[in-house]
Design a protein around this motif. Structure first.
Motif, PDB file in Angstrom:
ATOM      1  N   ALA A   1     -48.692 -31.286  -3.132  1.00 47.69           N
ATOM      2  CA  ALA A   1     -48.322 -29.901  -2.882  1.00 47.69           C
ATOM      3  C   ALA A   1     -49.476 -29.223  -2.164  1.00 47.69           C
ATOM      4  N   ARG A   3     -50.936 -25.715  -0.819  1.00 50.67           N
ATOM      5  CA  ARG A   3     -50.760 -24.286  -1.050  1.00 50.67           C
ATOM      6  C   ARG A   3     -51.716 -23.502  -0.155  1.00 50.67           C
ATOM      7  N   THR A  16     -46.320 -22.608  -0.038  1.00 50.43           N
ATOM      8  CA  THR A  16     -46.538 -23.900  -0.669  1.00 50.43           C
ATOM      9  C   THR A  16     -45.576 -24.917  -0.070  1.00 50.43           C
ATOM     10  N   THR A  18     -44.279 -28.809  -0.459  1.00 51.84           N
ATOM     11  CA  THR A  18     -44.253 -29.984  -1.323  1.00 51.84           C
ATOM     12  C   THR A  18     -43.775 -31.188  -0.518  1.00 51.84           C
ATOM     13  N   VAL A  19     -44.565 -32.252  -0.528  1.00 54.65           N
ATOM     14  CA  VAL A  19     -44.298 -33.439   0.276  1.00 54.65           C
ATOM     15  C   VAL A  19     -44.191 -34.657  -0.636  1.00 54.65           C
ATOM     16  N   ASP A  20     -43.221 -35.520  -0.357  1.00 57.07           N
ATOM     17  CA  ASP A  20     -43.071 -36.769  -1.090  1.00 57.07           C
ATOM     18  C   ASP A  20     -44.289 -37.648  -0.800  1.00 57.07           C
ATOM     19  N   VAL A  26     -41.035 -33.853   3.743  1.00 57.31           N
ATOM     20  CA  VAL A  26     -41.168 -32.510   3.175  1.00 57.31           C
ATOM     21  C   VAL A  26     -39.966 -32.247   2.274  1.00 57.31           C
ATOM     22  N   LYS A  27     -40.226 -31.976   1.011  1.00 57.00           N
ATOM     23  CA  LYS A  27     -39.149 -31.783   0.044  1.00 57.00           C
ATOM     24  C   LYS A  27     -38.805 -30.308  -0.156  1.00 57.00           C
ATOM     25  N   ARG A  28     -39.815 -29.461  -0.045  1.00 53.78           N
ATOM     26  CA  ARG A  28     -39.572 -28.058  -0.392  1.00 53.78           C
ATOM     27  C   ARG A  28     -40.662 -27.185   0.210  1.00 53.78           C
ATOM     28  N   GLN A  30     -41.967 -23.057  -0.207  1.00 51.12           N
ATOM     29  CA  GLN A  30     -41.830 -21.794  -0.936  1.00 51.12           C
ATOM     30  C   GLN A  30     -42.914 -20.834  -0.463  1.00 51.12           C
ATOM     31  N   SER A 119     -35.080 -25.689   1.022  1.00 54.13           N
ATOM     32  CA  SER A 119     -34.630 -26.575  -0.056  1.00 54.13           C
ATOM     33  C   SER A 119     -33.451 -27.386   0.460  1.00 54.13           C
TER      34      SER A 119
END
Length: 230
Positions: A1, A3, A16, A18-20, A26-28, A30, A119
């Motif tokens: 993650a 940030r 932020t 979030t990466v696998d 890229v998963k998410r 925010q 998302s």
């Protein structure tokens, strides 16, 4: 993650990502930006172009089957408290029909067109049947309405407090502007829970009922509560 943070006078701005860790996907995304602090630099149409271009670059294979399913602008919102984003929902469309379980939700930052939030929900293991023989929307609606009965009975209906009687005056003193009163009328009622209409047969689809398993006891013979317990 990852940030990122940009200090502000009252609130910090953050984003932020979030990466696998194994695939690099890229998963998410925010973000947080205070509401109402800036005038939108993009129109809704310009933001949509940004979102569509992002999808083409981010997931080109899936983007071919994605279409705009829903969007939210700023027209109906309070000008003094505008959110810092436009929202777009892109859903998979196959054979002319949306499958909204596979979707991308993208929020575009109104200040610079960047991705404010991202998302995704996607199931690759879905197979789609032929559209041949699908009933019309009107046929499906008729089947849906057939699951209801029209019954006459009393329903609770909100009514304004007028202060015309002792009870209304008391309610006004309590700060209430309306109350619920019984009114005789026709309502739609039905037993069971229906969740849709079969697209091929046109039959309403009812949720199966799962009752609680009954309990049995072997020590009630001498009890005065035997009948009540059973």
């Amino acid at each position: 993650a990852l940030r990122y943070q940009k200090p502000g006078e009252k609130y910090d701005r953050t984003r932020t990502v979030t990466v696998d860790a194994r695939s690099g996907e890229v998963k998410r995304v925010q973000s947080f930006v205070p509401w109402g602090e800036q005038e939108p630099a993009l129109t809704l149409e310009q933001a949509q172009e940004k979102a569509e271009a992002f999808l083409q670059a981010f997931c080109p294979e899936r983007a071919e089957s994605l279409e705009l399913y829903d969007k939210t602008g700023l027209e109906t919102l309070d000008e003094k408290n505008l959110p810092p984003y436009y929202m777009f929902l892109f859903a998979q469309k196959v054979n002319g029909y949306f499958f909204p379980d596979n979707l991308y939700q993208i929020f575009i930052d109104t200040s610079d067109g960047s991705v404010y939030r991202l998302s995704c929900e996607w199931n690759e293991n879905i197979s789609f049947g032929s559209t041949e023989g699908i009933v019309s929307e009107q046929t499906a609606m008729d089947a849906w309405m057939s699951t209801y009965d029209v019954t006459l009975g009393y329903s609770l209906v909100p009514q304004p407090v007028t202060g015309g009687d002792a009870v209304s005056k008391c309610l006004l003193q309590m700060g209430m502007s309306y109350f619920h009163g019984l009114r005789l009328g026709y309502t739609l009622t039905r037993e069971g829970y229906f969740y849709g209409v079969d697209a091929k047969s046109g039959e309403p689809l009812e949720q199966e009922r799962y009752g609680r398993p009954s309990s049995t006891y072997d020590d009630l013979a001498a009890s005065s509560a035997k009948e009540a317990v059973e």
